[in-house]
Design a protein around this motif. Structure first.
Motif, PDB file in Angstrom:
ATOM      1  N   GLN A 268       0.824  -1.200   0.000  1.00 15.13           N
ATOM      2  CA  GLN A 268       0.000   0.000   0.000  1.00 15.13           C
ATOM      3  C   GLN A 268       0.864   1.259   0.000  1.00 15.13           C
ATOM      4  N   ALA A 269       1.917   1.264   0.827  1.00 16.52           N
ATOM      5  CA  ALA A 269       2.798   2.435   0.872  1.00 16.52           C
ATOM      6  C   ALA A 269       3.520   2.625  -0.453  1.00 16.52           C
ATOM      7  N   ALA A 270       3.950   1.523  -1.079  1.00 13.06           N
ATOM      8  CA  ALA A 270       4.673   1.624  -2.350  1.00 13.06           C
ATOM      9  C   ALA A 270       3.816   2.231  -3.440  1.00 13.06           C
ATOM     10  N   LEU A 271       2.500   1.963  -3.403  1.00  9.76           N
ATOM     11  CA  LEU A 271       1.618   2.410  -4.481  1.00  9.76           C
ATOM     12  C   LEU A 271       0.881   3.711  -4.172  1.00  9.76           C
ATOM     13  N   THR A 272       0.887   4.147  -2.921  1.00  5.60           N
ATOM     14  CA  THR A 272       0.177   5.380  -2.576  1.00  5.60           C
ATOM     15  C   THR A 272       1.090   6.486  -2.076  1.00  5.60           C
ATOM     16  N   ASP A 273       2.239   6.127  -1.528  1.00 11.08           N
ATOM     17  CA  ASP A 273       3.180   7.123  -1.002  1.00 11.08           C
ATOM     18  C   ASP A 273       4.605   6.673  -1.318  1.00 11.08           C
ATOM     19  N   PRO A 274       4.944   6.556  -2.617  1.00 15.43           N
ATOM     20  CA  PRO A 274       6.192   5.888  -3.016  1.00 15.43           C
ATOM     21  C   PRO A 274       7.467   6.615  -2.636  1.00 15.43           C
ATOM     22  N   LYS A 275       7.402   7.895  -2.330  1.00 14.10           N
ATOM     23  CA  LYS A 275       8.625   8.619  -2.004  1.00 14.10           C
ATOM     24  C   LYS A 275       9.070   8.417  -0.560  1.00 14.10           C
ATOM     25  N   THR A 276       8.216   7.880   0.269  1.00 14.39           N
ATOM     26  CA  THR A 276       8.508   7.753   1.688  1.00 14.39           C
ATOM     27  C   THR A 276       9.442   6.577   1.949  1.00 14.39           C
ATOM     28  N   ALA A 277      10.450   6.793   2.777  1.00 15.31           N
ATOM     29  CA  ALA A 277      11.370   5.731   3.170  1.00 15.31           C
ATOM     30  C   ALA A 277      10.796   4.952   4.349  1.00 15.31           C
ATOM     31  N   ALA A 278      11.299   3.751   4.531  1.00 17.27           N
ATOM     32  CA  ALA A 278      10.901   2.941   5.682  1.00 17.27           C
ATOM     33  C   ALA A 278      11.340   3.623   6.972  1.00 17.27           C
ATOM     34  N   ALA A 279      10.484   3.580   7.984  1.00 13.11           N
ATOM     35  CA  ALA A 279      10.767   4.287   9.235  1.00 13.11           C
ATOM     36  C   ALA A 279      12.059   3.791   9.879  1.00 13.11           C
ATOM     37  N   GLY A 280      12.279   2.480   9.866  1.00 13.76           N
ATOM     38  CA  GLY A 280      13.490   1.937  10.468  1.00 13.76           C
ATOM     39  C   GLY A 280      14.752   2.384   9.746  1.00 13.76           C
ATOM     40  N   ASN A 281      14.678   2.539   8.441  1.00 14.57           N
ATOM     41  CA  ASN A 281      15.838   3.010   7.681  1.00 14.57           C
ATOM     42  C   ASN A 281      16.191   4.441   8.036  1.00 14.57           C
ATOM     43  N   LEU A 282      15.178   5.254   8.285  1.00 13.35           N
ATOM     44  CA  LEU A 282      15.435   6.634   8.688  1.00 13.35           C
ATOM     45  C   LEU A 282      16.001   6.680  10.111  1.00 13.35           C
ATOM     46  N   ARG A 283      15.419   5.887  10.997  1.00 12.10           N
ATOM     47  CA  ARG A 283      15.843   5.915  12.402  1.00 12.10           C
ATOM     48  C   ARG A 283      17.283   5.451  12.561  1.00 12.10           C
ATOM     49  N   LEU A 284      17.672   4.404  11.823  1.00 14.28           N
ATOM     50  CA  LEU A 284      19.018   3.850  11.944  1.00 14.28           C
ATOM     51  C   LEU A 284      19.963   4.362  10.850  1.00 14.28           C
TER      52      LEU A 284
END
Length: 692
Positions: A268-284
């Motif tokens: 769902q995130a890939a098809l509706t909000d594709p620019k957003t990175a995974a939260a864990g990737n941002l945190r770490l």
């Protein structure tokens, strides 16, 4: 005239007429008219013995009774050319799916099908010299598309010439020499999402010495959050003609890459909000940063009807990789090789014998720490991982008739994997395992006429695990993970007629113990062997000029050129006790690349192109979760103003479609599984090339 010489002349003549029917993309992508790309074989010696020209590489590769390609740089040099996808997008059977930045996922005939990081199952070479790490894995981010003259693609068991026999085959990237490069060349490219690149190169030859050097700098902000990167690459070679029949060449490659990793997300995130990175990737602060130096040498000697090549290489690479843990890896790999090809008459028939040996090994200093937001924390584990590989091989082509060649071959492999745990704790991961393989091959090549070949072959492959796949326990050998085997059957044809080219291969591979990687989330995964699986498919490429002489008549008219590359992939379990005959996850069943180009003999070209995946494919073994079908529309145009100046425009995903570019896989997935990599939205790139 000896029979072998006559046969060589016949094949050279075919090459001249065909340009590689083996390499349909040659006609499809170049901005030049088809006639200007035909090969003229003069019979004179090659300027360089160690670096065959595109024409000579084509002559050699067409003696293979299987699916092979020679792809010249004219295919990709007038594009953004950031990944191997730009280089090999019109080579059927080669699946390259972009992830982020310069990274992508590479698979041939389903090799490494479930693996979304650190490629396996394909041997990579530069100028015939191995590039893979000693355990068989590879990071092809070190490759600079602007630095190569052509690429050789050997699918499946067709790379025995280099001693390779993996499921996916081999890819050889060939650099220019001082004989075929200009004194000064440069390019400047700009594009969407902060894409900027500058590249400069120079080549020269004087007397017995020639040299070539190139360097590039690329930076991009990235389509997705946390997907920016920067890369600096430099490479060069120096050749010394020792005599009329001997030449040695030294190679140097230096790479420095800094890359942020946005990570996989839910469908769902890939098809509706594709620019957003995974939260864990941002945190770490997930990253993959790499510095490497590669030094190599190759010497070629011609004695009568025999060509011998030998040399060696050494690679030092440091990988700083903050992900679920902070990975600090240092690779040191060394190797040596020797091979010879002899053309002679045997019992009154033409015969070509190739034999060789490869010895390479290395050690990996493996350290993993706590990842404190992208910084190194406390040490969690550490080991020295040692690999050794010894391969002996032989391949013989015997002309049963002037038009029919029987090709037989065998590869003998010994591989060793050893881990020495260097952290004093309760979890001792030390262990050692040995693997031995005998991989035979037999095939037929039928020269139907000078412009048409038919081929078939059967080959066996056996692959030892990389260190990403092994698991040791205290005082024991390898746990559970078995070597992967495959038997592949293949039949196909390639050829050309006036204004029409074709390249078709049909294959079926029966695999035992196929390696499967299951994404467990949070950067963790586990590896298992499947029981029995089947990989089968169709690889088809067609080039056709349906219309000529629209505005320009004569011997070199303008034309419309249609180019298509279609890959059908049917990968499945074979009566598995758990999954039955389910599809193997991770690859589209149908993949089509096509373009329609108007080509003018005055240097102008323009036209639309499409990438089409008409069916969703599964991301889990249970076949419960899948991707979505998509179609991407693009357009490119360019103009070669003179031999010194040209420019291009390359527009992609013009409809700004939100789609899934590639995936990780799992044994079981749900709608909340973060397995999907969003594709890049609408993008436009432009480039300017100067030559002096």
């Amino acid at each position: 005239m000896s029979y072998s010489v006559a046969r060589q002349g016949m094949r050279s003549a075919m090459c001249a007429a065909l340009l590689c029917t083996v390499a349909v993309p040659v006609f499809a992508q170049s901005s030049q008219p088809v006639e200007m790309l035909k090969i003229t074989v003069t019979g004179t010696a090659e300027p360089s013995l160690t670096v065959p020209s595109t024409e000579e590489a084509t002559r050699r590769i067409e003696q293979t009774p299987g699916a092979v390609e020679v792809v010249p740089d004219t295919v990709w040099r007038d594009t953004a050319a950031t990944t191997m996808k730009d280089m090999l997008d019109y080579t059927p059977g080669v699946l390259i799916q972009p992830k982020w930045g310069e990274d992508s996922r590479l698979s041939i005939r389903g090799s490494g099908l479930s693996r979304n990081f650190h490629m396996r199952g394909i041997h990579l070479y530069q100028d015939g010299i191995p590039m893979n790490a000693a355990d068989g894995g590879a990071d092809f981010q070190e490759l600079d598309p602007t630095a190569y003259r052509y690429v050789e693609v050997y699918k499946g068991g067709n790379a025995l010439r280099y001693g390779a026999n993996a499921l996916g085959g081999a890819i050889n990237f060939v650099t220019p020499s001082g004989h075929d490069a200009g004194p000064a060349e440069g390019r400047l490219d700009v594009g969407s999402f902060g894409f900027r690149r500058m590249q400069l190169s120079s080549g020269a030859a004087e007397g017995d010495v020639d040299g070539y050097v190139t360097g590039s700098f690329l930076t991009l902000d990235g389509y997705r959050d946390h997907s920016g990167g920067e890369s600096k690459r430099a490479s060069g070679n120096v050749g010394w003609r020792l005599s009329d029949n001997a030449e040695t060449r030294f190679y140097l490659n230096v790479t420095d890459i800094q890359q942020d990793i946005p990570g996989s997300v839910t469908k769902q995130a890939a098809l509706t909000d594709p620019k957003t990175a995974a939260a864990g990737n941002l945190r770490l602060d997930y990253q993959r940063n790499m510095e490497s130096v590669r030094f190599a040498n190759k010497t070629t000697v011609e004695i009568d009807n025999t060509v011998a090549e030998f040399g060696g290489y050494a690679i030092n690479k440091n990988l700083i990789h903050p992900i679920f843990q902070y990975l600090d890896y240092t690779y040191n790999d060394v190797g040596a090789f020797a091979r010879a090809t002899n053309e002679h008459s045997l019992f009154g028939h033409g015969n070509t014998l190739t034999f060789g040996v490869n010895v390479f090994g290395g050690w990996l200093d493996n350290r993993q720490y706590v990842n404190n937001g992208g910084s190194k924390g406390a040490l969690l584990s550490g080991s020295e991982d040692r690999s050794l590989n010894v391969t002996g091989y032989a391949e013989n082509g015997f002309d049963l008739t002037p038009d029919l060649t029987l090709v037989t071959g065998v590869q003998l492999v010994h591989a060793n994997r050893e881990r020495v745990d260097e952290v004093d704790d309760a979890n001792d991961t030390s262990g050692e395992a040995d693997y031995n393989f005998i991989n035979p091959k037999i095939g037929l090549l039928w020269q139907v006429d000078p412009d048409w070949q038919v081929f078939t072959n059967v080959s066996r492959s056996g692959e030892a695990p990389t260190f990403s796949e092994v698991s040791f326990a205290s005082g024991t050998t390898l746990l559970d993970i078995k070597p992967q085997y495959a038997t592949t059957f293949e039949i196909g044809t390639r050829g050309r007629r006036e204004d029409f080219t074709w390249d078709l291969a049909v294959y079926r591979a029966h695999l035992e113990n196929e390696y499967q990687y299951f994404d467990l989330g949070g950067g963790n995964y586990r590896v298992v062997n499947a029981d029995e699986t089947i990989h089968q498919g169709i690889e088809a490429a067609v080039g056709w000029a349906p219309v000529k002489g629209l505005f320009t008549d004569g011997p070199n008219p303008d034309r419309l050129w249609i180019n298509t590359a279609y890959t059908f992939s049917d990968f499945r379990f074979d009566d598995d006790p758990t999954y039955g005959d389910n599809d193997l996850p991770g690859a589209p069943r149908h993949f089509l690349r096509a373009e329609l180009l108007y080509k003018s003999p005055h240097g102008f070209y323009a036209g639309p192109n499409v990438e089409w995946v008409p069916e969703a494919y599964y991301v889990d073994n249970e076949n419960t979760q899948d991707t979505e079908a998509y179609a991407l529309l693009g357009f490119k145009a360019g103009y070669e103003y003179s031999e010194h100046l040209s420019f291009f425009v390359d527009a992609r995903n013009l409809t700004d479609e939100e789609y899934i570019a590639t995936t990780s896989v799992a044994a079981t997935a749900t709608t909340s599984s973060a397995l999907y990599e969003p594709g890049v939205g609408r993008a436009v790139y432009a480039g300017l090339r100067l030559r002096w």
